[in-house]
Design an enzyme around this catalytic site. Sequence first.
Site, PDB file in Angstrom:
ATOM      1  CB  SER A 272     -14.455  -6.574   4.427  1.00 14.36           C
ATOM      2  OG  SER A 272     -14.659  -7.909   4.847  1.00 14.36           O
ATOM      3  CG  HIS A 273     -16.127  -9.830   1.657  1.00 13.63           C
ATOM      4  ND1 HIS A 273     -15.157  -9.555   2.594  1.00 13.63           N
ATOM      5  CD2 HIS A 273     -15.469 -10.156   0.526  1.00 13.63           C
ATOM      6  CE1 HIS A 273     -13.967  -9.726   2.060  1.00 13.63           C
ATOM      7  NE2 HIS A 273     -14.117 -10.090   0.801  1.00 13.63           N
TER       8      HIS A 273
ATOM      9  CG  ASP B  49     -11.877  -5.375   8.165  1.00 13.39           C
ATOM     10  OD1 ASP B  49     -12.093  -4.249   8.629  1.00 13.39           O
ATOM     11  OD2 ASP B  49     -12.443  -6.405   8.554  1.00 13.39           O
TER      12      ASP B  49
HETATM   13  P1  NDP Z   1     -12.242 -12.434  10.621  1.00 16.06           P
HETATM   14  O1  NDP Z   1     -10.853 -12.422  11.117  1.00 16.06           O
HETATM   15  O2  NDP Z   1     -13.109 -11.291  10.948  1.00 16.06           O
HETATM   16  O3  NDP Z   1     -13.063 -13.743  11.116  1.00 16.06           O
HETATM   17  C1  NDP Z   1     -12.714 -14.982  10.762  1.00 16.06           C
HETATM   18  C2  NDP Z   1     -13.521 -16.083  11.395  1.00 16.06           C
HETATM   19  O4  NDP Z   1     -13.167 -16.180  12.772  1.00 16.06           O
HETATM   20  C3  NDP Z   1     -15.033 -15.931  11.352  1.00 16.06           C
HETATM   21  O5  NDP Z   1     -15.593 -17.209  11.133  1.00 16.06           O
HETATM   22  C4  NDP Z   1     -15.332 -15.394  12.754  1.00 16.06           C
HETATM   23  O6  NDP Z   1     -16.657 -15.640  13.190  1.00 16.06           O
HETATM   24  C5  NDP Z   1     -14.341 -16.149  13.570  1.00 16.06           C
HETATM   25  N1  NDP Z   1     -14.024 -15.484  14.835  1.00 16.06           N
HETATM   26  C6  NDP Z   1     -13.648 -14.204  15.032  1.00 16.06           C
HETATM   27  N2  NDP Z   1     -13.423 -13.977  16.340  1.00 16.06           N
HETATM   28  C7  NDP Z   1     -13.671 -15.144  16.999  1.00 16.06           C
HETATM   29  C8  NDP Z   1     -13.624 -15.551  18.355  1.00 16.06           C
HETATM   30  N3  NDP Z   1     -13.269 -14.722  19.316  1.00 16.06           N
HETATM   31  N4  NDP Z   1     -13.936 -16.833  18.652  1.00 16.06           N
HETATM   32  C9  NDP Z   1     -14.302 -17.697  17.685  1.00 16.06           C
HETATM   33  N5  NDP Z   1     -14.368 -17.365  16.369  1.00 16.06           N
HETATM   34  C10 NDP Z   1     -14.055 -16.102  16.030  1.00 16.06           C
HETATM   35  O7  NDP Z   1     -12.247 -12.644   9.033  1.00 16.06           O
HETATM   36  P2  NDP Z   1     -11.232 -12.228   7.866  1.00 16.06           P
HETATM   37  O8  NDP Z   1     -10.976 -10.772   7.862  1.00 16.06           O
HETATM   38  O9  NDP Z   1     -10.066 -13.118   7.889  1.00 16.06           O
HETATM   39  O10 NDP Z   1     -12.171 -12.589   6.598  1.00 16.06           O
HETATM   40  C11 NDP Z   1     -13.400 -11.899   6.418  1.00 16.06           C
HETATM   41  C12 NDP Z   1     -14.118 -12.396   5.192  1.00 16.06           C
HETATM   42  O11 NDP Z   1     -13.416 -12.004   4.044  1.00 16.06           O
HETATM   43  C13 NDP Z   1     -14.310 -13.905   5.095  1.00 16.06           C
HETATM   44  O12 NDP Z   1     -15.697 -14.148   4.965  1.00 16.06           O
HETATM   45  C14 NDP Z   1     -13.578 -14.303   3.824  1.00 16.06           C
HETATM   46  O13 NDP Z   1     -14.191 -15.326   3.053  1.00 16.06           O
HETATM   47  C15 NDP Z   1     -13.576 -12.997   3.057  1.00 16.06           C
HETATM   48  N6  NDP Z   1     -12.460 -12.970   2.109  1.00 16.06           N
HETATM   49  C16 NDP Z   1     -12.714 -13.244   0.789  1.00 16.06           C
HETATM   50  C17 NDP Z   1     -11.677 -13.248  -0.108  1.00 16.06           C
HETATM   51  C18 NDP Z   1     -11.886 -13.617  -1.545  1.00 16.06           C
HETATM   52  O14 NDP Z   1     -10.925 -13.656  -2.283  1.00 16.06           O
HETATM   53  N7  NDP Z   1     -13.070 -13.893  -2.000  1.00 16.06           N
HETATM   54  C19 NDP Z   1     -10.293 -12.945   0.298  1.00 16.06           C
HETATM   55  C20 NDP Z   1     -10.150 -12.733   1.712  1.00 16.06           C
HETATM   56  C21 NDP Z   1     -11.205 -12.732   2.584  1.00 16.06           C
HETATM   57  P3  NDP Z   1     -17.695 -14.383  13.242  1.00 16.06           P
HETATM   58  O15 NDP Z   1     -17.926 -14.005  11.802  1.00 16.06           O
HETATM   59  O16 NDP Z   1     -18.908 -14.901  13.931  1.00 16.06           O
HETATM   60  O17 NDP Z   1     -17.016 -13.289  14.015  1.00 16.06           O
HETATM   61  O1  PYC Z   2     -10.962  -8.753   1.160  1.00 14.43           O
HETATM   62  O2  PYC Z   2      -9.056  -9.740   0.719  1.00 14.43           O
HETATM   63  C1  PYC Z   2     -10.211  -9.410   0.430  1.00 14.43           C
HETATM   64  C2  PYC Z   2     -10.761  -9.849  -0.873  1.00 14.43           C
HETATM   65  C3  PYC Z   2     -10.085 -10.203  -1.982  1.00 14.43           C
HETATM   66  C4  PYC Z   2     -11.008 -10.530  -2.951  1.00 14.43           C
HETATM   67  C5  PYC Z   2     -12.230 -10.360  -2.406  1.00 14.43           C
HETATM   68  N1  PYC Z   2     -12.055  -9.956  -1.128  1.00 14.43           N
END
Ligand code: NDP
Ligand code: PYC
Length: 338
Positions: free
Chosen positions: A47-48, A188
């Site tokens: 997703s990023h 995602d």
């Molecule tokens: P996920 O739900 O995929 O994962 C979140 C975290 O949980 C990761 O550190 C992951 O590690 C960990 N994790 C997942 N499964 C397990 C497990 N079974 N046991 C232990 N740890 C686990 O992420 P999101 O969809 O919530 O977010 C994805 C990305 O999107 C992030 O990097 C976030 O910064 C980015 N984002 C950015 C935004 C922005 O505004 N700039 C807005 C929203 C999100 P691992 O990666 O090793 O699986």
């Molecule tokens: O995936 O939610 C997201 C997001 C928002 C801004 C950048 N990524």
Amino acid sequence: MNDLINLSLDQVHALALRALTVNGMGEDHALAIADTITRGQRDECHSHGLYRVLVCVHSLRSGKVDPQAQPRVSRPAPAIVRVDAQRGYSLLALQTGLPLLVEQARELGVAALVIRNCFHFSALWPEVEAIAAEGLVGLAMTPSHAWVAPEGGRQGVFGTNPLAFAWPREGREPFVFDFATSAIARGDIELHARQGKPIPLGWGLDAEGRPSTDARAVLEGAMQTFGGHKGSALAAMIELMAGALIGDLTSAESLAFDGGAGATPLHGELLLAFDPARFLGSELEAGRQRAEALFAAITDQGARLPSQRRFAARQRSEREGVWVGRALLDDIQRLIDH
Ligand code: NDP
Ligand code: PYC
């Protein structure tokens, strides 16, 4: 059928850089963004990764972003480094502010980096990993656009508001987590929508407020928080800490500024750095060992640490390159050609 194409990390970087620069992004911004996108693709954070090229170019073409903006530093208090991104993307402001944050955290024990007025598209783990690489503990948070309903509600109030944390470890990868406070990143859900795939229940509501597995319906409705009221409270905290407290836009204000353009959100970011040496003094080694005992108590029973999947993907991608869908590559190529 969406074939997968193998690319080296250099090819990923070159593709992102080209798509950004031919669309008018300043060289320094384009380099910082291409670096971060390449890291995202490398760590299989789809997703990023390269997908974000589409969003960044769309944002450039919307005319909202200043592609040449030069960050400005100020120091409102000894522990606070403030960088105004001047309506450019956040990553150049981050590059400017990080060394100052590290310096102040070492001096004072705790310091904050406040980035204001930035378009922010990226995952936060590269940012907290950079803090941990300096031997410091890092915490980062940011709002986004108001796509997420509070628990019990049905209309977007919060952003997907990521929260990331990193703890440095001697001679190995840091302990890092980084997640949206929504059930999943919006990126995602967008990827599911592009591929016509259903999403799990619990990710979002349709425009009538009904739980839905239809990605497009949820993108038009509202996303849900992770962990019900707990994610809802954390999302509110991030609006306050990385919005109201730092004098920048909340997710609702960012969405209003966007006015339907569909650009990357414009807001601020808060990063905190803590120096374990300052907190612990002569007890530093004992503190490190206690942290290691905690990690061992997790992994010894077969549970994994957050970021383990990512670090394994990193090693694999550095060896073998990455696999990218043809449809995404075609979309990026179109942005280069037209
Ligand atoms: P996920 O739900 O995929 O994962 C979140 C975290 O949980 C990761 O550190 C992951 O590690 C960990 N994790 C997942 N499964 C397990 C497990 N079974 N046991 C232990 N740890 C686990 O992420 P999101 O969809 O919530 O977010 C994805 C990305 O999107 C992030 O990097 C976030 O910064 C980015 N984002 C950015 C935004 C922005 O505004 N700039 C807005 C929203 C999100 P691992 O990666 O090793 O699986
Ligand atoms: O995936 O939610 C997201 C997001 C928002 C801004 C950048 N990524």
